[in-house]
Design a protein around this motif. Structure first.
Motif, PDB file in Angstrom:
ATOM      1  N   GLN A 494      25.749   8.746  -0.933  1.00 54.47           N
ATOM      2  CA  GLN A 494      24.757   9.196  -1.919  1.00 54.47           C
ATOM      3  C   GLN A 494      24.139  10.520  -1.488  1.00 54.47           C
ATOM      4  OE1 GLN A 494      23.245   7.118  -4.836  1.00 54.47           O
ATOM      5  NE2 GLN A 494      23.059   9.285  -5.265  1.00 54.47           N
ATOM      6  N   LEU A 495      23.828  10.618  -0.208  1.00 55.87           N
ATOM      7  CA  LEU A 495      23.203  11.833   0.306  1.00 55.87           C
ATOM      8  C   LEU A 495      24.154  13.019   0.195  1.00 55.87           C
ATOM      9  CD1 LEU A 495      20.607  12.840   1.638  1.00 55.87           C
ATOM     10  CD2 LEU A 495      21.583  12.266   3.859  1.00 55.87           C
ATOM     11  N   LEU A 496      25.418  12.815   0.544  1.00 55.80           N
ATOM     12  CA  LEU A 496      26.392  13.898   0.466  1.00 55.80           C
ATOM     13  C   LEU A 496      26.702  14.277  -0.984  1.00 55.80           C
ATOM     14  CD1 LEU A 496      28.877  12.823   3.280  1.00 55.80           C
ATOM     15  CD2 LEU A 496      27.113  14.596   3.382  1.00 55.80           C
ATOM     16  N   ALA A 497      26.685  13.293  -1.879  1.00 54.59           N
ATOM     17  CA  ALA A 497      26.949  13.579  -3.292  1.00 54.59           C
ATOM     18  C   ALA A 497      25.831  14.400  -3.918  1.00 54.59           C
ATOM     19  CB  ALA A 497      27.129  12.284  -4.073  1.00 54.59           C
ATOM     20  N   ALA A 600      32.094  15.163  14.165  1.00 55.79           N
ATOM     21  CA  ALA A 600      31.561  16.047  13.131  1.00 55.79           C
ATOM     22  C   ALA A 600      30.179  15.566  12.696  1.00 55.79           C
ATOM     23  CB  ALA A 600      32.500  16.099  11.936  1.00 55.79           C
ATOM     24  N   TYR A 601      29.197  16.448  12.770  1.00 54.93           N
ATOM     25  CA  TYR A 601      27.841  16.194  12.273  1.00 54.93           C
ATOM     26  C   TYR A 601      27.646  17.004  10.997  1.00 54.93           C
ATOM     27  CZ  TYR A 601      26.456  13.896  16.616  1.00 54.93           C
ATOM     28  OH  TYR A 601      26.357  13.018  17.678  1.00 54.93           O
ATOM     29  N   ARG A 602      27.045  16.381   9.991  1.00 55.59           N
ATOM     30  CA  ARG A 602      26.786  17.055   8.735  1.00 55.59           C
ATOM     31  C   ARG A 602      25.284  17.205   8.559  1.00 55.59           C
ATOM     32  NH1 ARG A 602      30.192  12.484   6.080  1.00 55.59           N
ATOM     33  NH2 ARG A 602      29.467  11.573   8.026  1.00 55.59           N
ATOM     34  N   PHE A 603      24.846  18.419   8.241  1.00 53.50           N
ATOM     35  CA  PHE A 603      23.428  18.719   8.063  1.00 53.50           C
ATOM     36  C   PHE A 603      23.168  18.990   6.585  1.00 53.50           C
ATOM     37  CE2 PHE A 603      24.158  19.415  12.482  1.00 53.50           C
ATOM     38  CZ  PHE A 603      22.964  19.106  13.118  1.00 53.50           C
ATOM     39  N   VAL A 604      22.338  18.155   5.984  1.00 54.86           N
ATOM     40  CA  VAL A 604      21.988  18.292   4.573  1.00 54.86           C
ATOM     41  C   VAL A 604      20.677  19.057   4.483  1.00 54.86           C
ATOM     42  CG1 VAL A 604      21.499  17.085   2.415  1.00 54.86           C
ATOM     43  CG2 VAL A 604      23.128  16.113   4.058  1.00 54.86           C
ATOM     44  N   VAL A 605      20.680  20.160   3.753  1.00 56.23           N
ATOM     45  CA  VAL A 605      19.490  20.994   3.586  1.00 56.23           C
ATOM     46  C   VAL A 605      18.998  20.829   2.157  1.00 56.23           C
ATOM     47  CG1 VAL A 605      18.527  23.314   3.747  1.00 56.23           C
ATOM     48  CG2 VAL A 605      20.388  22.624   5.290  1.00 56.23           C
ATOM     49  N   LEU A 606      17.833  20.215   2.012  1.00 59.19           N
ATOM     50  CA  LEU A 606      17.210  20.004   0.708  1.00 59.19           C
ATOM     51  C   LEU A 606      16.103  21.032   0.511  1.00 59.19           C
ATOM     52  CD1 LEU A 606      16.750  16.126   0.769  1.00 59.19           C
ATOM     53  CD2 LEU A 606      18.449  17.375  -0.548  1.00 59.19           C
ATOM     54  N   ALA A 607      16.082  21.671  -0.652  1.00 54.74           N
ATOM     55  CA  ALA A 607      15.000  22.577  -1.018  1.00 54.74           C
ATOM     56  C   ALA A 607      14.425  22.101  -2.337  1.00 54.74           C
ATOM     57  CB  ALA A 607      15.505  24.005  -1.137  1.00 54.74           C
ATOM     58  N   SER A 608      13.113  21.954  -2.389  1.00 56.49           N
ATOM     59  CA  SER A 608      12.472  21.345  -3.554  1.00 56.49           C
ATOM     60  C   SER A 608      11.198  22.086  -3.905  1.00 56.49           C
ATOM     61  CB  SER A 608      12.162  19.872  -3.254  1.00 56.49           C
ATOM     62  OG  SER A 608      11.435  19.273  -4.302  1.00 56.49           O
ATOM     63  N   ALA A 609      10.862  22.032  -5.202  1.00 50.62           N
ATOM     64  CA  ALA A 609       9.606  22.635  -5.650  1.00 50.62           C
ATOM     65  C   ALA A 609       8.413  21.765  -5.291  1.00 50.62           C
ATOM     66  CB  ALA A 609       9.646  22.878  -7.152  1.00 50.62           C
ATOM     67  N   THR A 610       8.656  20.492  -4.991  1.00 49.35           N
ATOM     68  CA  THR A 610       7.580  19.564  -4.658  1.00 49.35           C
ATOM     69  C   THR A 610       7.922  18.842  -3.357  1.00 49.35           C
ATOM     70  OG1 THR A 610       8.637  17.856  -6.015  1.00 49.35           O
ATOM     71  CG2 THR A 610       6.933  19.209  -7.067  1.00 49.35           C
ATOM     72  N   PRO A 611       6.928  18.278  -2.676  1.00 48.38           N
ATOM     73  CA  PRO A 611       7.203  17.608  -1.397  1.00 48.38           C
ATOM     74  C   PRO A 611       8.072  16.370  -1.575  1.00 48.38           C
ATOM     75  CG  PRO A 611       4.864  18.098  -1.627  1.00 48.38           C
ATOM     76  CD  PRO A 611       5.485  18.339  -2.962  1.00 48.38           C
ATOM     77  N   ILE A 660      25.184  21.706   2.380  1.00 50.91           N
ATOM     78  CA  ILE A 660      25.603  20.960   3.563  1.00 50.91           C
ATOM     79  C   ILE A 660      26.320  21.892   4.523  1.00 50.91           C
ATOM     80  CG2 ILE A 660      27.014  19.037   4.421  1.00 50.91           C
ATOM     81  CD1 ILE A 660      26.577  17.676   1.746  1.00 50.91           C
ATOM     82  N   SER A 661      25.983  21.792   5.804  1.00 52.01           N
ATOM     83  CA  SER A 661      26.658  22.528   6.864  1.00 52.01           C
ATOM     84  C   SER A 661      27.264  21.527   7.836  1.00 52.01           C
ATOM     85  CB  SER A 661      25.679  23.448   7.609  1.00 52.01           C
ATOM     86  OG  SER A 661      25.114  24.399   6.733  1.00 52.01           O
TER      87      SER A 661
END
Length: 672
Positions: A494-497, A600-611, A660-661
């Motif tokens: 779900q997180l990767l999708a 392999a480590y995957r880093f998910v970067v979330l950017a949002s207008a709200t917390p 994702i990186s």
């Protein structure tokens, strides 16, 4: 590991890996992927090579030290079919039983026809006859190897790579392997003529076996021990062309095949590559975007120790020096904007678009009127919903550019490798009882007997990595332990999708620059990636994660790390810090972190207008998660996977984005 000079051209030296054979595919009937698009205008040409049967393998040469393969030809044909389906290439059609076929666009060589001389001849002919701006694609599936390099020394291992044509390793010592330096000379000649040279190799250069418990296999030929590579005259270089090389794994890794018995396997890399090419937007994506998607798919398939490799002009795209802008028409229906593309074009609910009045505005990324997300998908059209109110009336006709594609979550599938009997049947029922997972022969995780205790069950990734010890099937807690382990996998999927595939453009509302690298770099000077186009972190090295808001408005930014066993940790914000919006052009970083497991480590970067309650998204090795903390729309979208479902009431893509990186943590060197 040092980065080799471009003159060494890592087309084989560190990038040959794989042995990913697969059967010839049965083409689907009537689905969108099987409908060939209109002929492409980017002038793609290809040499496709797949070799299962070798003249001097142990099947035909007593005492030989390498075996035939059981599906590399199928991989080659499947990739060729993708060229036809995705790009509209008029591919050649071999006659029944023929091992060679050619037309104006493509040449296919399989098994006995794929000799060293014929492969070189086919490449030379294409290079000589193609025009500047043409793309020459060289796909190879078969055995690979390596040789000791005491001259150039452009690899830390001291080895460079080869690929094995059908007539390689003749006992009489005649030339057989194709050396990286030979292919580099051809590449230089092609780019000097203004061609775009793209090589894709699904082959091995490592003779080590896969780990115990792996569902697939990996094969390679022993290192080449014959005479040195042939001397080469100075080849042409420069020119207006470019080169790109994609390979199944990094140097020293094993690329693997998976699924069923020998003869019914599919190459992990080729499968991921073909599936990625068929995704909406990937037809026009950069090679960098393509390999990122392939890496994610390989890891999601249960191969966290295999990291596909890439080198060259990764900002280019098939047939172009840069990604081309893909535009769609939008019509008004009773005041509602309707995108003139639907399910048959790969559209998905929640994907986001920027709307413009003209094509010129869309191409320049100027005068954007609004953004909108897909609310409903029909066969040929999609209904859009504006993300916010606009002043005035929308033009009757609009032009749309997709800025974020929402990816459906893959179903959790489990291969049941337990011996036939009551325990196997009970385990299958436990999988079905979860309500969100199913049993399939090609499952990305596998139920296997525990090492040392055949009555106990373990859950392993497809590459053999142990994910959970589940105990005996007749244990009352078995079903709960299995469900929790599969829930953990579902949460990561779900997180990767969530990745939005937003391209860096004026339409991206939250462009975030991310750097995950060894400690010591300046915030605004991210070190270049190592060979293979991936970040490598050595054993014991500490890392720093840095994000910079490259947008024009403040954004709440979160970084989550997923380890090879699907644990999720919050990297940013730092422990004990409160959420604060990150101003434009300001870096935010955390140093002194380390990896406790190679892979392999995957880093998910979330950017949002709200917390966002990022701590609600974390999960330990047990997969625990605080569902009560999942209150915001974005959190609900993520946390719904804990119940094996997606929260249908949450918009898929809105005032946030996710990228994702990938980082490769290296294992310790074995003791001498």
């Amino acid at each position: 590991m040092k980065r080799a000079t471009p003159l060494a051209w890592l087309i084989l030296a560190g990038l040959l890996a794989g042995c990913s054979p697969s059967p010839a595919p049965a083409l689907p009937n009537g689905d969108a992927a099987s409908t060939r698009p209109a002929a492409d205008t980017r002038r793609l040409h290809a040499l496709i090579v797949g070799i299962d049967r070798y003249r001097f393998s142990d099947a035909r040469q007593p005492g030989a030290v390498f075996s035939d393969l059981r599906g590399a030809v199928g991989d080659a044909l499947r990739f060729k079919q993708a060229l036809a389906d995705v790009f509209g290439v008029d591919v050649d059609a071999p006659a029944a039983g023929a091992c060679e076929s050619s037309n104006a666009a493509t040449t296919t060589l399989t098994d006995d026809c794929a000799t060293r001389a014929r492969i070189l001849q086919a490449l030379e002919e294409r290079i000589a006859t193609l025009r500047p701006g043409d793309t020459l694609l060289f796909y190879f599936a078969g055995h690979g190897s390596r040789y000791r390099d005491d001259e150039a020394r452009d690899q830390d291992t001291g080895y460079n790579g080869t690929i094995l044509p059908a007539d390689a390793r003749n006992p009489d010592g005649s030339p057989g392997d194709l050396f990286d330096v030979e292919l580099k000379a051809l590449k230089d000649r092609a780019t000097a003529r203004g061609l775009y040279f793209v090589s894709v190799f699904d082959a091995c250069n490592s003779a080590t076996a896969t780990r115990d418990g792996a569902g697939g296999q990996s094969r390679s030929a022993p290192p080449f021990a014959g005479s040195a590579p042939p001397a080469l005259t100075t080849s042409a270089s420069g020119g207006d062309g470019y080169w790109v090389h994609l390979a199944a794994a990094q140097d020293g890794e094993e690329a693997q095949e998976t699924g069923g018995a020998v003869g019914a396997r599919a190459g992990v890399f080729t499968t991921a590559l073909v599936d990625a090419l068929r995704m909406p937007g990937m037809r026009d994506a950069t090679f960098g975007d393509l390999i990122q998607e392939v890496r994610l798919r390989v890891a999601a398939r249960g191969h966290a120790t295999q990291t596909p490799s890439a080198e060259g002009a990764l900002n280019a795209a098939f047939g172009a020096r840069a990604r081309t802008t893909v535009l769609f028409d939008v019509a008004q229906s009773d005041g509602t904007p309707v995108l003139q593309a639907g399910a048959t074009s790969g559209m998905t609910r929640g994907s986001r678009f920027a709307l413009y009045a003209t094509q010129a505005d869309a191409m320049a990324g100027r005068a954007r009127i609004a953004t909108a997300s897909i609310r409903r998908v029909d066969g040929a059209t999609s209904t859009l919903m504006l993300d916010s109110e606009v002043s005035g009336k929308l033009p009757k006709r609009l032009v749309a550019e997709q800025v974020a594609h929402f990816l459906p979550v893959d179903a959790v599938t489990v291969a049941n490798d337990l011996p036939t009997g009551p325990a196997r049947d009970a385990a299958a029922k436990a999988v079905q009882a979860t309500g969100f997972a199913s049993v399939a022969a090609t499952g990305s995780t596998r139920l296997v007997a525990m090492d040392g205790d055949p009555d106990a069950v373990a859950l392993r990734a497809d590459d053999g990595l142990l994910l959970a010890e589940l105990g005996r099937v007749d244990d009352p807690a078995f079903a709960d332990r299995l469900a929790e382990a599969l829930h953990k996998i579902a949460r990561v999927q779900q997180l990767l999708a969530l990745r939005t595939n937003a391209s860096a453009s004026a339409s991206d509302p939250f462009p975030i620059a991310t750097c995950i690298a060894a400690d010591g770099y300046r915030p605004t000077a991210c070190p270049p990636l190592q060979a293979g186009g991936v970040r490598r972190i050595g054993p014991g090295e500490r890392i720093t994660a840095t994000v910079i808001n490259r947008g024009t408005v403040p954004a709440y930014v979160y970084v989550l790390a997923i380890d090879p066993r699907n644990a999720v940790d919050v990297v940013l914000p730092k422990p004990g810090e409160f959420d604060r919006p990150l101003p434009p052009n300001q870096p935010y970083r955390r140093s002194g972190m380390g990896f406790d497991t190679p892979g392999a480590y995957r880093f998910v970067v979330l950017a949002s207008a709200t917390p966002v309650r990022a701590d609600a998204l974390a999960q330990a090795g047990t997969g625990s998660r605080d569902l009560a903390a999942c209150t915001s729309p974005l959190e609900r979208l993520l946390c719904a996977s804990s119940e094996g479902r997606r929260d249908a009431g949450v918009a898929a893509v809105g005032d946030w984005s996710a990228t994702i990186s990938s980082v490769l943590a290296l294992p310790k060197e074995p003791a001498p």
